[in-house]
Design a protein around this motif. Structure first.
Motif, mmCIF file in Angstrom:
data_model
loop_
_atom_site.group_PDB
_atom_site.id
_atom_site.type_symbol
_atom_site.label_atom_id
_atom_site.label_comp_id
_atom_site.label_asym_id
_atom_site.label_seq_id
_atom_site.Cartn_x
_atom_site.Cartn_y
_atom_site.Cartn_z
ATOM 1 N N SER A 159 7.819 4.715 13.724
ATOM 2 C CA SER A 159 7.035 4.669 12.867
ATOM 3 C C SER A 159 5.644 5.485 13.270
ATOM 4 O O SER A 159 5.010 6.037 12.590
ATOM 5 C CB SER A 159 6.647 3.319 12.290
ATOM 6 O OG SER A 159 7.857 2.740 11.695
ATOM 7 N N ARG B 79 -1.150 6.713 4.401
ATOM 8 C CA ARG B 79 0.363 6.334 4.880
ATOM 9 C C ARG B 79 0.284 6.185 6.430
ATOM 10 O O ARG B 79 0.958 5.288 6.893
ATOM 11 C CB ARG B 79 1.210 7.614 4.655
ATOM 12 C CG ARG B 79 2.717 7.324 5.046
ATOM 13 C CD ARG B 79 3.749 8.163 4.052
ATOM 14 N NE ARG B 79 4.935 8.025 4.667
ATOM 15 C CZ ARG B 79 5.744 7.013 4.041
ATOM 16 N NH1 ARG B 79 5.281 6.343 3.116
ATOM 17 N NH2 ARG B 79 6.913 6.900 4.439
ATOM 18 N N GLY C 226 -0.269 5.828 -1.634
ATOM 19 C CA GLY C 226 0.472 5.515 -0.579
ATOM 20 C C GLY C 226 1.149 7.034 0.130
ATOM 21 O O GLY C 226 1.881 6.845 1.044
ATOM 22 N N ASP C 227 1.178 7.889 -0.670
ATOM 23 C CA ASP C 227 1.669 9.177 -0.334
ATOM 24 C C ASP C 227 0.582 10.246 0.383
ATOM 25 O O ASP C 227 0.913 11.186 0.775
ATOM 26 C CB ASP C 227 2.315 9.889 -1.546
ATOM 27 C CG ASP C 227 1.391 10.069 -2.491
ATOM 28 O OD1 ASP C 227 0.163 9.539 -2.642
ATOM 29 O OD2 ASP C 227 1.582 10.880 -3.546
ATOM 30 N N GLN D 29 0.905 -1.239 -0.055
ATOM 31 C CA GLN D 29 0.089 -0.049 0.028
ATOM 32 C C GLN D 29 0.660 1.179 0.167
ATOM 33 O O GLN D 29 0.569 2.283 -0.753
ATOM 34 C CB GLN D 29 -1.026 -0.066 1.141
ATOM 35 C CG GLN D 29 -2.059 1.079 1.294
ATOM 36 C CD GLN D 29 -2.971 1.123 0.290
ATOM 37 O OE1 GLN D 29 -4.118 0.610 0.299
ATOM 38 N NE2 GLN D 29 -2.600 1.768 -0.808
ATOM 39 N N LEU D 30 2.019 1.138 0.665
ATOM 40 C CA LEU D 30 2.714 2.386 0.993
ATOM 41 C C LEU D 30 3.327 2.479 -0.566
ATOM 42 O O LEU D 30 3.650 3.712 -0.915
ATOM 43 C CB LEU D 30 3.942 2.212 1.716
ATOM 44 C CG LEU D 30 3.437 2.351 3.296
ATOM 45 C CD1 LEU D 30 4.740 1.849 4.208
ATOM 46 C CD2 LEU D 30 2.945 3.844 3.528
ATOM 47 N N ARG D 31 3.790 1.465 -1.169
ATOM 48 C CA ARG D 31 4.216 1.765 -2.676
ATOM 49 C C ARG D 31 3.264 1.978 -3.776
ATOM 50 O O ARG D 31 3.683 2.262 -4.782
ATOM 51 C CB ARG D 31 5.490 0.499 -2.899
ATOM 52 C CG ARG D 31 6.476 0.233 -1.939
ATOM 53 C CD ARG D 31 7.130 -0.973 -2.558
ATOM 54 N NE ARG D 31 6.432 -2.244 -2.429
ATOM 55 C CZ ARG D 31 6.387 -3.089 -1.587
ATOM 56 N NH1 ARG D 31 6.931 -2.831 -0.267
ATOM 57 N NH2 ARG D 31 5.723 -4.206 -1.457
ATOM 58 N N ALA E 289 -1.080 2.811 7.111
ATOM 59 C CA ALA E 289 0.120 1.736 6.767
ATOM 60 C C ALA E 289 1.042 1.660 7.821
ATOM 61 O O ALA E 289 1.646 0.488 8.299
ATOM 62 C CB ALA E 289 0.522 1.945 5.611
ATOM 63 N N LEU E 290 1.619 2.793 8.423
ATOM 64 C CA LEU E 290 2.811 2.875 9.223
ATOM 65 C C LEU E 290 2.246 2.101 10.468
ATOM 66 O O LEU E 290 3.013 1.554 11.232
ATOM 67 C CB LEU E 290 3.270 4.329 9.429
ATOM 68 C CG LEU E 290 4.057 5.079 8.367
ATOM 69 C CD1 LEU E 290 4.381 6.427 8.572
ATOM 70 C CD2 LEU E 290 5.445 4.080 8.094
ATOM 71 N N LEU F 199 1.110 12.461 10.539
ATOM 72 C CA LEU F 199 0.292 12.447 9.275
ATOM 73 C C LEU F 199 -1.262 12.254 9.336
ATOM 74 O O LEU F 199 -2.092 12.890 8.612
ATOM 75 C CB LEU F 199 0.770 11.049 8.493
ATOM 76 C CG LEU F 199 1.951 11.088 7.790
ATOM 77 C CD1 LEU F 199 2.623 9.544 7.311
ATOM 78 C CD2 LEU F 199 2.283 12.135 6.587
ATOM 79 N N ALA G 125 3.245 8.268 11.866
ATOM 80 C CA ALA G 125 2.049 8.091 11.638
ATOM 81 C C ALA G 125 1.182 9.280 12.190
ATOM 82 O O ALA G 125 -0.053 9.567 11.700
ATOM 83 C CB ALA G 125 1.438 6.608 12.151
#
Length: 586
Positions: free
Chosen positions: A427, A408, A402-403, A396-398, A411-412, A434, A431
């Motif tokens: 992490s 993000r 993901g940005d 998901q991050l990639r 995901a973290l 964000l 998170a």
């Protein structure tokens, strides 16, 4: 002449016979039209005359109806079209009247839409609109047949093709001979690939022809998480929708606002807004779009911990075609979240993976509406499968989305749950930043709770207090019963105690602790003495020592020390659902 007609009309059956009055109204209409007077004034005389077979009159009535629609005067427009329909058997007029009826009462017009689809001679613009209405209700086979039977798309057909490709990704595409999208976007800017949906809404004049840009822009903003419902233009748009004779635009706007409230952690408000939106239209009128408000209700109930109320809502009958739309993704996710929250992790995983399969079949990702990899990763964690969770969170991050801060952050948080407590804080701190940026308060609270838990498990309780205290406060303010239950399962059944205060409490003797607890709950010295079988002077002596050990100066400060006051029962009882059978529901 017009004055004489008006005067006669004011007296019902006046000195003129019906035929004479009708002739005067027709003459007045023609005169006004010749003199370039407002077209709606012309149409009103034609309505009073009962219509006519003359082509000029039918054309005037249609033009007046279009103007009335643009001014949100739909009942007047319908009267004009109904009069025009009496003067001609034109399929174009029948289509306009049917679509106006749909705008005012969508569910009641579905049968007429189906009948119209079998009518020969429909002009291309009317066919394009009819296809959109059928698709709205999930009748995509009929819509497809109609498209195949009318192969010449034109501008209106190209708009319909573009709209269908977004509502039903992978099911419809541009037809041969359709104008280039750039050419269409010149008159329909909302179809540009780089169109700003917020700007589209700000420049929108609400009427029947604005339905598609309204619906698509709201869906795009929901996916991006950027709808600003506090802006003045949104309030103006909602006010305009409420002035309309149709409830469709109002329902869409309120449903979109409920999504924003849900992300802000305003769970009760989001539930009420979504229920209001559902009450404005019947389920049949909502068509495939019902997935959005219904999912909001499901998510809100789940987050509030009101799990017993969800199954009743899951029994709602939905259009079969909803699974082929983004609205189906929203609903599928809400259902999976309920399963996950109630311990049915394997069923939840199946729902999330199904959402992923649907998006893969489309060749498009909708991470804002359905971050299926994150959802599936959470299900894997609940099933004790950290490796699978880590792999999906990394993808998901990639991948697409993901940005985005909200994606993000989630995901973290998942990745932090797959490693030891000592490796989690880095992490989780990112998170938290964000999640704050995204405005998702429940995600923020969960990240804070995980950080506090990591410090606790790492043997650093002095660092755990601040994040746990903030997480508990957000959950309490939001009425997030699910999150509060998660905190309680981790040992936090009430507000966390500051380590400094905990050390002070540890200094109290058993007798002092009992006195302090009762004082913190508001009992007076004599009441405490009576309850503990002590003298009043003994209670006063205990309080003096309590103040010194806890570092406070007055009795009222004791109530602010969490360890002295039992936690309140935060989850609130559910309110009865609003009754939808009321005037205005269509």
């Amino acid at each position: 002449m017009t004055e004489a007609v008006a005067s006669d009309g004011n007296h019902g059956s006046g000195p003129l016979e019906y035929g004479e009055r009708r002739l005067l109204h027709l003459q007045a209409a023609r005169k006004l039209l010749t003199e370039g007077e407002p077209i709606r004034a012309v149409a009103r005389h034609l309505v009073a005359a009962g219509g006519t077979l003359e082509p000029w009159a039918v054309a005037a009535l249609r033009e007046a109806a279009a103007e009335a629609v643009a001014l949100s005067a739909e009942p007047e427009a319908r009267e004009f079209l109904h009069t025009a329909r009496q003067g001609t058997d034109s399929p174009a007029v029948a289509a306009e009247l049917t679509d106006l009826d749909w705008w005012i009462r969508p569910a009641a017009a579905v049968g007429a839409l189906t009948e119209l689809a079998r009518t020969d001679g429909l002009p291309s613009p009317a066919t394009a609109v009819l296809v959109r209405r059928l698709a709205w209700h999930g009748r995509i086979e009929e819509a497809s047949e109609l498209l195949a039977a009318r192969p010449d798309p034109g501008i209106d057909g190209a708009v319909t093709d573009a709209w269908l490709s977004r509502l039903y990704p992978g099911a419809f595409g541009a037809r041969t001979g359709a104008p280039a999208l750039d050419e269409v976007a010149a008159t329909h800017p909302w179809l540009r690939a780089d169109a700003d949906p917020g700007a589209v809404l700000q420049g929108l004049a609400l009427h029947r022809g604005a339905l598609e840009p309204l619906q698509m822009s709201l869906l795009a903003l929901d996916g991006a998480g950027t709808l600003d419902t506090e802006a003045g233009w949104f309030a103006d748009l909602l006010a305009a929708a409420r002035r309309s004779s149709s409830r469709v635009a109002e329902a869409l706007l309120i449903a979109a606002r409920a999504r924003v409230e849900l992300r802000r952690g305003e769970l009760r408000t989001a539930e009420e807004s979504a229920e209001t939106a559902l009450c404005l239209l019947t389920p049949a009128s909502w068509g495939v779009l019902i997935g959005m408000p219904l999912a909001t209700v499901l998510e809100s109930l789940t987050e509030q911990g009101r799990h017993a109320e969800v199954p009743d809502r899951l029994r709602a009958t939905l259009p079969q075609a909803i699974s082929r739309t983004p609205y189906g993704l929203i609903y599928l996710r809400a259902r999976g979240q309920h399963f996950l929250a109630t311990g049915r992790s394997r069923a939840a995983l199946g729902e999330f993976l199904a959402a992923g399969e649907i998006q893969r079949s489309w060749g498009a990702d909708h991470p804002g509406l359905s971050p299926w990899m994150l959802d599936a990763a959470r299900a894997h964690l609940a099933l004790g499968e950290p490796a699978a969770a880590r792999e999906l969170a990394g993808r998901q991050l990639r991948g697409p989305g993901g940005d985005r801060p909200r994606i993000r952050a989630g995901a973290l948080r998942i990745l932090a749950g797959t490693v030891g407590p000592g490796r989690r804080p880095e992490s989780l701190r990112e998170a938290i930043t964000l999640a704050e940026r995204s405005g998702d308060r429940l995600e923020l609270a969960r990240c804070l709770a995980e950080l506090g838990r990591a410090f606790t498990e790492a043997g650093q309780p002095e660092y755990a207090y601040a994040p746990l205290q903030r997480a508990w406060r957000i959950a309490t303010d939001s009425g997030a019963g699910l999150l509060l239950a998660e905190l309680a399962a981790g040992g936090l059944g009430g507000p966390p105690v500051d380590p400094a205060e905990a050390r002070g409490l540890a200094q109290l003797s058993d007798a002092e602790r009992r006195v302090a607890e009762l004082a913190a709950q508001g009992y007076k010295n004599r009441e405490i003495a009576r309850r503990l079988f002590l003298t009043a002077s003994t209670v006063e002596q205990h309080l003096t020592r309590i103040y010194r050990k806890l570092g406070v100066r007055r009795r009222s400060a004791l109530a602010a020390i969490p360890g002295l006051v039992p936690a309140a029962d935060v989850p609130r009882p559910g309110r009865p659902r609003p009754l939808c059978a009321r005037p205005g529901m269509v």
